[in-house]
Design a protein around this motif. Structure first.
Motif, mmCIF file in Angstrom:
data_model
loop_
_atom_site.group_PDB
_atom_site.id
_atom_site.type_symbol
_atom_site.label_atom_id
_atom_site.label_comp_id
_atom_site.label_asym_id
_atom_site.label_seq_id
_atom_site.Cartn_x
_atom_site.Cartn_y
_atom_site.Cartn_z
ATOM 1 N N THR A 69 47.007 25.382 35.267
ATOM 2 C CA THR A 69 46.763 26.344 34.198
ATOM 3 C C THR A 69 46.584 27.759 34.733
ATOM 4 O OG1 THR A 69 44.359 25.961 34.264
ATOM 5 C CG2 THR A 69 45.655 24.597 32.744
ATOM 6 N N ASN A 70 46.464 27.921 36.032
ATOM 7 C CA ASN A 70 46.302 29.245 36.632
ATOM 8 C C ASN A 70 47.662 29.774 37.079
ATOM 9 O OD1 ASN A 70 45.163 31.585 37.574
ATOM 10 N ND2 ASN A 70 44.255 30.673 39.387
ATOM 11 N N GLN A 71 48.535 30.014 36.116
ATOM 12 C CA GLN A 71 49.871 30.532 36.400
ATOM 13 C C GLN A 71 49.803 32.046 36.552
ATOM 14 O OE1 GLN A 71 52.472 28.410 36.892
ATOM 15 N NE2 GLN A 71 50.934 26.834 36.633
ATOM 16 N N GLY A 72 50.755 32.598 37.237
ATOM 17 C CA GLY A 72 50.785 34.041 37.480
ATOM 18 C C GLY A 72 50.939 34.853 36.205
ATOM 19 N N SER B 38 38.626 37.661 38.588
ATOM 20 C CA SER B 38 38.521 37.018 39.893
ATOM 21 C C SER B 38 38.971 35.563 39.794
ATOM 22 C CB SER B 38 37.073 37.090 40.383
ATOM 23 O OG SER B 38 36.959 36.471 41.636
ATOM 24 N N GLY B 39 39.760 35.113 40.768
ATOM 25 C CA GLY B 39 40.227 33.741 40.811
ATOM 26 C C GLY B 39 41.527 33.498 40.073
ATOM 27 N N LYS B 40 42.087 34.514 39.458
ATOM 28 C CA LYS B 40 43.310 34.366 38.687
ATOM 29 C C LYS B 40 44.509 34.897 39.472
ATOM 30 C CE LYS B 40 44.867 34.846 33.980
ATOM 31 N NZ LYS B 40 44.601 35.378 32.665
ATOM 32 N N VAL B 41 45.677 34.275 39.251
ATOM 33 C CA VAL B 41 46.913 34.671 39.921
ATOM 34 C C VAL B 41 47.599 35.782 39.129
ATOM 35 C CG1 VAL B 41 49.190 33.887 40.694
ATOM 36 C CG2 VAL B 41 47.232 32.334 40.823
ATOM 37 N N TYR B 42 48.065 36.816 39.845
ATOM 38 C CA TYR B 42 48.759 37.940 39.225
ATOM 39 C C TYR B 42 50.009 38.285 40.016
ATOM 40 C CZ TYR B 42 44.452 38.720 36.636
ATOM 41 O OH TYR B 42 43.367 38.558 35.826
ATOM 42 N N GLY C 209 46.035 51.307 49.120
ATOM 43 C CA GLY C 209 44.847 50.834 48.425
ATOM 44 C C GLY C 209 44.128 49.835 49.300
ATOM 45 N N PRO C 210 43.624 50.292 50.459
ATOM 46 C CA PRO C 210 43.014 49.345 51.401
ATOM 47 C C PRO C 210 41.863 48.554 50.791
ATOM 48 C CG PRO C 210 42.583 51.624 52.068
ATOM 49 C CD PRO C 210 43.549 51.667 50.929
ATOM 50 N N GLY C 211 41.042 49.169 49.958
ATOM 51 C CA GLY C 211 39.943 48.434 49.316
ATOM 52 C C GLY C 211 40.460 47.342 48.408
ATOM 53 N N PHE C 212 41.490 47.654 47.634
ATOM 54 C CA PHE C 212 42.091 46.657 46.747
ATOM 55 C C PHE C 212 42.723 45.534 47.563
ATOM 56 C CE2 PHE C 212 45.955 45.192 44.488
ATOM 57 C CZ PHE C 212 45.327 44.521 43.451
ATOM 58 N N PHE C 213 43.559 45.890 48.528
ATOM 59 C CA PHE C 213 44.265 44.871 49.306
ATOM 60 C C PHE C 213 43.320 43.984 50.117
ATOM 61 C CE2 PHE C 213 48.061 47.782 48.912
ATOM 62 C CZ PHE C 213 48.786 46.922 48.096
ATOM 63 N N ARG C 214 42.158 44.483 50.487
ATOM 64 C CA ARG C 214 41.202 43.669 51.249
ATOM 65 C C ARG C 214 40.406 42.719 50.356
ATOM 66 N NH1 ARG C 214 39.767 48.841 54.415
ATOM 67 N NH2 ARG C 214 41.301 48.727 56.073
ATOM 68 N N ASN C 215 40.491 42.895 49.058
ATOM 69 C CA ASN C 215 39.707 42.075 48.137
ATOM 70 C C ASN C 215 40.569 41.213 47.225
ATOM 71 O OD1 ASN C 215 36.806 42.774 48.653
ATOM 72 N ND2 ASN C 215 37.770 44.784 48.588
ATOM 73 N N ILE C 216 41.806 41.015 47.652
ATOM 74 C CA ILE C 216 42.704 40.066 47.009
ATOM 75 C C ILE C 216 43.278 39.178 48.105
ATOM 76 C CG2 ILE C 216 43.295 41.661 45.142
ATOM 77 C CD1 ILE C 216 46.026 42.094 46.543
ATOM 78 N N TRP C 217 43.852 38.051 47.710
ATOM 79 C CA TRP C 217 44.575 37.203 48.650
ATOM 80 C C TRP C 217 46.043 37.319 48.279
ATOM 81 C CZ3 TRP C 217 47.502 32.676 47.815
ATOM 82 C CH2 TRP C 217 47.980 32.085 48.984
ATOM 83 N N PHE D 160 49.535 37.739 43.986
ATOM 84 C CA PHE D 160 48.238 37.683 44.638
ATOM 85 C C PHE D 160 47.208 37.006 43.743
ATOM 86 C CE2 PHE D 160 48.306 41.517 42.129
ATOM 87 C CZ PHE D 160 47.031 41.619 41.595
ATOM 88 N N ILE D 161 46.075 36.676 44.346
ATOM 89 C CA ILE D 161 44.918 36.175 43.616
ATOM 90 C C ILE D 161 43.805 37.199 43.776
ATOM 91 C CG2 ILE D 161 43.147 34.374 43.472
ATOM 92 C CD1 ILE D 161 45.245 32.422 44.581
ATOM 93 N N ALA D 162 43.258 37.651 42.649
ATOM 94 C CA ALA D 162 42.126 38.577 42.681
ATOM 95 C C ALA D 162 40.903 37.807 43.176
ATOM 96 C CB ALA D 162 41.879 39.145 41.281
ATOM 97 N N ILE D 163 40.187 38.342 44.144
ATOM 98 C CA ILE D 163 39.067 37.616 44.748
ATOM 99 C C ILE D 163 37.714 38.258 44.439
ATOM 100 C CG2 ILE D 163 38.058 36.803 46.918
ATOM 101 C CD1 ILE D 163 40.637 35.364 46.236
ATOM 102 N N ARG D 164 37.450 39.409 44.977
ATOM 103 C CA ARG D 164 36.114 40.007 44.900
ATOM 104 C C ARG D 164 36.003 41.029 43.772
ATOM 105 N NH1 ARG D 164 33.585 42.804 50.054
ATOM 106 N NH2 ARG D 164 32.673 40.792 50.472
ATOM 107 N N PRO D 165 35.062 40.813 42.840
ATOM 108 C CA PRO D 165 34.858 41.781 41.763
ATOM 109 C C PRO D 165 34.462 43.157 42.309
ATOM 110 C CG PRO D 165 33.788 39.705 41.233
ATOM 111 C CD PRO D 165 34.219 39.615 42.671
#
Length: 143
Positions: A31-34, A57-61, A77-85, A116-121
Motif C-alpha cells: 500500500t506504500n506505492q510511490g 515520513s515513511g512514505k515513498v515519493y 539541498g544537503p539537509g533534504f538529501f540527508r533526511n531521505i533514503w 525516495f522515502i521521506a525519513i526524518r521530519p
C-alpha cells in the motif's frame, strides 16, 4: 531444565515459521506505492515549482527534475538529501542506486527522476546554488 529450554526453543521456532502469513508492513507494504510530486523545472529565471511541498515520513515519493538547457544549473539541498533514503535516480533510462546525494547538476536539457522515502521530519529546501530569489527555491516539510 534442559527439556524446558528445548520446549521453549521449539515453540519459538514454530511461531517464526508462521510469521510470513502477516506480509510486509509500513514502508515495505504494497500500500506504500510511490506518490508523484510536482515537477521541478530548472531554467534560467524560471520558478522551480508551484509553492512548498509537504511529505509524510515513511512514505515513498518520486519527483522529476527537468532542465530546459537554457543554462548550466544545479539543484542542492544537503539537509533534504540527508533526511531521505534515495532508492534510485533515473537518467536517460539508466537507474542509479546511490548511497546518498547532496546535489545534482544539468549541463544540458534533460530529465532526471528521483525515487525516495521521506525519513526524518523537519523543514528542508532544494534550491539553485548561489541564488537568493524565492522562485529559485522550494521549501519541503516532512511530517
Amino acid at each position: 531444565m534442559k527439556h524446558l529450554v528445548l520446549a521453549a526453543l521449539v515453540a519459538g521456532f514454530g511461531s517464526v515459521a508462521h510469521a510470513h502469513d502477516f506480509g510486509f508492513a509500513g514502508i515495505l507494504s504494497n500500500t506504500n506505492q510511490g506518490e508523484e510530486l510536482p515537477t521541478i523545472t530548472l531554467g534560467s529565471g524560471k520558478p522551480l515549482t508551484d509553492g512548498p511541498i509537504t511529505l509524510e515520513s515513511g512514505k515513498v515519493y518520486e519527483f522529476e527534475i527537468e532542465s530546459d538547457g537554457s543554462a548550466e544549473l544545479a539543484l542542492e539541498g544537503p539537509g533534504f538529501f540527508r533526511n531521505i533514503w534515495v532508492n534510485e535516480v533515473v537518467v536517460n533510462g539508466l537507474e542509479i542506486r546511490p548511497f546518498g546525494l547532496e546535489s545534482v547538476e544539468f549541463d544540458q536539457a534533460g530529465t532526471m527522476e528521483i525515487e525516495f522515502i521521506a525519513i526524518r521530519p523537519g523543514q528542508y529546501f532544494l534550491r539553485i546554488p548561489g541564488s537568493s530569489g524565492d522562485a529559485q527555491r522550494v521549501d519541503i516539510t516532512i511530517r
